[in-house]
Design an enzyme around this catalytic site. Structure first.
Site, PDB file in Angstrom:
ATOM      1  N   HIS A  13       0.172  -1.484  -0.033  1.00 21.09           N
ATOM      2  CA  HIS A  13      -0.090  -0.505   0.053  1.00 21.09           C
ATOM      3  C   HIS A  13       1.018   1.008   0.044  1.00 21.09           C
ATOM      4  CE1 HIS A  13      -3.489  -2.987   1.796  1.00 21.09           C
ATOM      5  NE2 HIS A  13      -3.523  -2.297   0.324  1.00 21.09           N
ATOM      6  N   LYS A  17       5.277   1.595   0.762  1.00 24.76           N
ATOM      7  CA  LYS A  17       6.227   0.943  -0.579  1.00 24.76           C
ATOM      8  C   LYS A  17       7.727   1.213   0.031  1.00 24.76           C
ATOM      9  CE  LYS A  17       2.425   2.261  -3.907  1.00 24.76           C
ATOM     10  NZ  LYS A  17       2.195   0.733  -4.234  1.00 24.76           N
ATOM     11  N   THR A  39       3.020  -5.747  -8.302  1.00 18.95           N
ATOM     12  CA  THR A  39       2.141  -4.170  -8.712  1.00 18.95           C
ATOM     13  C   THR A  39       2.260  -3.489  -9.130  1.00 18.95           C
ATOM     14  OG1 THR A  39       1.879  -3.848  -6.645  1.00 18.95           O
ATOM     15  CG2 THR A  39       0.143  -5.133  -7.541  1.00 18.95           C
ATOM     16  N   GLY A  40       2.149  -2.082 -10.338  1.00 18.40           N
ATOM     17  CA  GLY A  40       2.505  -1.358 -10.940  1.00 18.40           C
ATOM     18  C   GLY A  40       3.668  -0.517 -10.345  1.00 18.40           C
ATOM     19  N   THR A  41       3.293   0.422  -9.128  1.00 19.88           N
ATOM     20  CA  THR A  41       4.087   1.364  -8.777  1.00 19.88           C
ATOM     21  C   THR A  41       5.224   0.466  -7.232  1.00 19.88           C
ATOM     22  OG1 THR A  41       2.393   3.155  -8.216  1.00 19.88           O
ATOM     23  CG2 THR A  41       4.245   3.666  -7.236  1.00 19.88           C
ATOM     24  N   THR A  42       4.244  -0.314  -6.498  1.00 17.72           N
ATOM     25  CA  THR A  42       5.424  -0.663  -6.265  1.00 17.72           C
ATOM     26  C   THR A  42       6.335  -1.440  -7.008  1.00 17.72           C
ATOM     27  OG1 THR A  42       3.727  -1.330  -4.721  1.00 17.72           O
ATOM     28  CG2 THR A  42       5.930  -2.936  -4.121  1.00 17.72           C
ATOM     29  N   SER A  60      -1.334  -1.432 -11.336  1.00 12.48           N
ATOM     30  CA  SER A  60      -1.699  -0.879 -10.237  1.00 12.48           C
ATOM     31  C   SER A  60      -2.521  -1.999  -9.792  1.00 12.48           C
ATOM     32  CB  SER A  60      -1.479   0.842  -9.868  1.00 12.48           C
ATOM     33  OG  SER A  60      -2.669   1.091 -10.729  1.00 12.48           O
ATOM     34  N   GLY A  61      -2.578  -1.836  -8.080  1.00  6.60           N
ATOM     35  CA  GLY A  61      -3.695  -2.199  -7.348  1.00  6.60           C
ATOM     36  C   GLY A  61      -5.273  -2.181  -7.121  1.00  6.60           C
ATOM     37  N   ASP A  66      -4.184  -6.331  -8.266  1.00 10.50           N
ATOM     38  CA  ASP A  66      -4.113  -7.156  -7.530  1.00 10.50           C
ATOM     39  C   ASP A  66      -5.049  -8.428  -7.929  1.00 10.50           C
ATOM     40  OD1 ASP A  66      -2.985  -5.107  -5.551  1.00 10.50           O
ATOM     41  OD2 ASP A  66      -5.343  -4.493  -4.596  1.00 10.50           O
ATOM     42  N   ASP A  86      -1.438  -1.464   4.728  1.00 10.92           N
ATOM     43  CA  ASP A  86      -1.604  -0.591   6.245  1.00 10.92           C
ATOM     44  C   ASP A  86      -2.486  -0.507   6.294  1.00 10.92           C
ATOM     45  OD1 ASP A  86      -1.228   2.123   6.943  1.00 10.92           O
ATOM     46  OD2 ASP A  86      -1.344   3.284   5.420  1.00 10.92           O
ATOM     47  N   ASP A  96     -11.000  -6.204  -3.197  1.00 13.98           N
ATOM     48  CA  ASP A  96      -9.840  -6.664  -4.466  1.00 13.98           C
ATOM     49  C   ASP A  96      -8.389  -7.302  -3.614  1.00 13.98           C
ATOM     50  OD1 ASP A  96     -11.597  -6.801  -6.141  1.00 13.98           O
ATOM     51  OD2 ASP A  96     -10.000  -4.269  -6.739  1.00 13.98           O
ATOM     52  N   ARG A 102      -7.051 -14.064   0.228  1.00 13.24           N
ATOM     53  CA  ARG A 102      -8.205 -14.970   0.136  1.00 13.24           C
ATOM     54  C   ARG A 102      -7.348 -15.846  -0.393  1.00 13.24           C
ATOM     55  NH1 ARG A 102     -12.589 -13.314  -0.088  1.00 13.24           N
ATOM     56  NH2 ARG A 102     -13.461 -13.531  -2.279  1.00 13.24           N
TER      57      ARG A 102
END
Length: 127
Positions: A13, A17, A39-42, A60-61, A66, A86, A96, A102
């Site tokens: 989150h 990051k 995911t994109g930014t991470t 990105s999420g 996700d 977070d 998501d 899960r």
């Protein structure tokens, strides 16, 4: 016989990051042995800090990343999830996030939701 490298997913989150980047830097010698998806930014931030890692980014999420990682888990293409959550920030895509965690539970893959757990898991990967 062709050896297939195991794959790990990295998600964080916004306010986590920096923590994910620090985690990747601290464990780059181990993570370099895995194919990573993030995911994109991470993923972009981790790759900028650790360019030697084999890392593929998805969306990105909130834009479906996700769900993309969840699909990879369901297809057996991801064997571990490092998802720095977070808990104090509102998450508009909370559904998501819950679906992704899960799937990690359903497919019984190791999952770290914070840095402390991630460090413990990586400590066991020294085989």
């Amino acid at each position: 016989m062709k050896l297939v490298r195991r794959s790990l997913a990295l998600v964080a989150h916004d306010l986590k990051k920096d923590e994910m980047v620090s985690f990747a830097q601290a464990h780059r010698a181990i993570l370099v042995r895995y194919d990573l998806v993030a995911t994109g930014t991470t993923g972009g931030r981790v790759l900028a800090a650790c360019p030697e890692l084999s890392l593929t980014t998805v969306k990105s999420g909130p834009l479906g990343g996700d769900q993309q990682i969840g699909a990879l888990i369901a297809e057996g293409q991801v064997q571990g999830l490092f998802f720095f959550v977070d808990p104090l920030s509102p998450m508009p895509h909370d559904v998501d996030v819950k679906a992704l965690t899960r799937l990690a539970l359903v497919y019984d893959i190791p999952m770290a939701l914070n840095a402390a757990t991630a460090h413990m898991i990586v400590g066991q990967m020294l085989d």
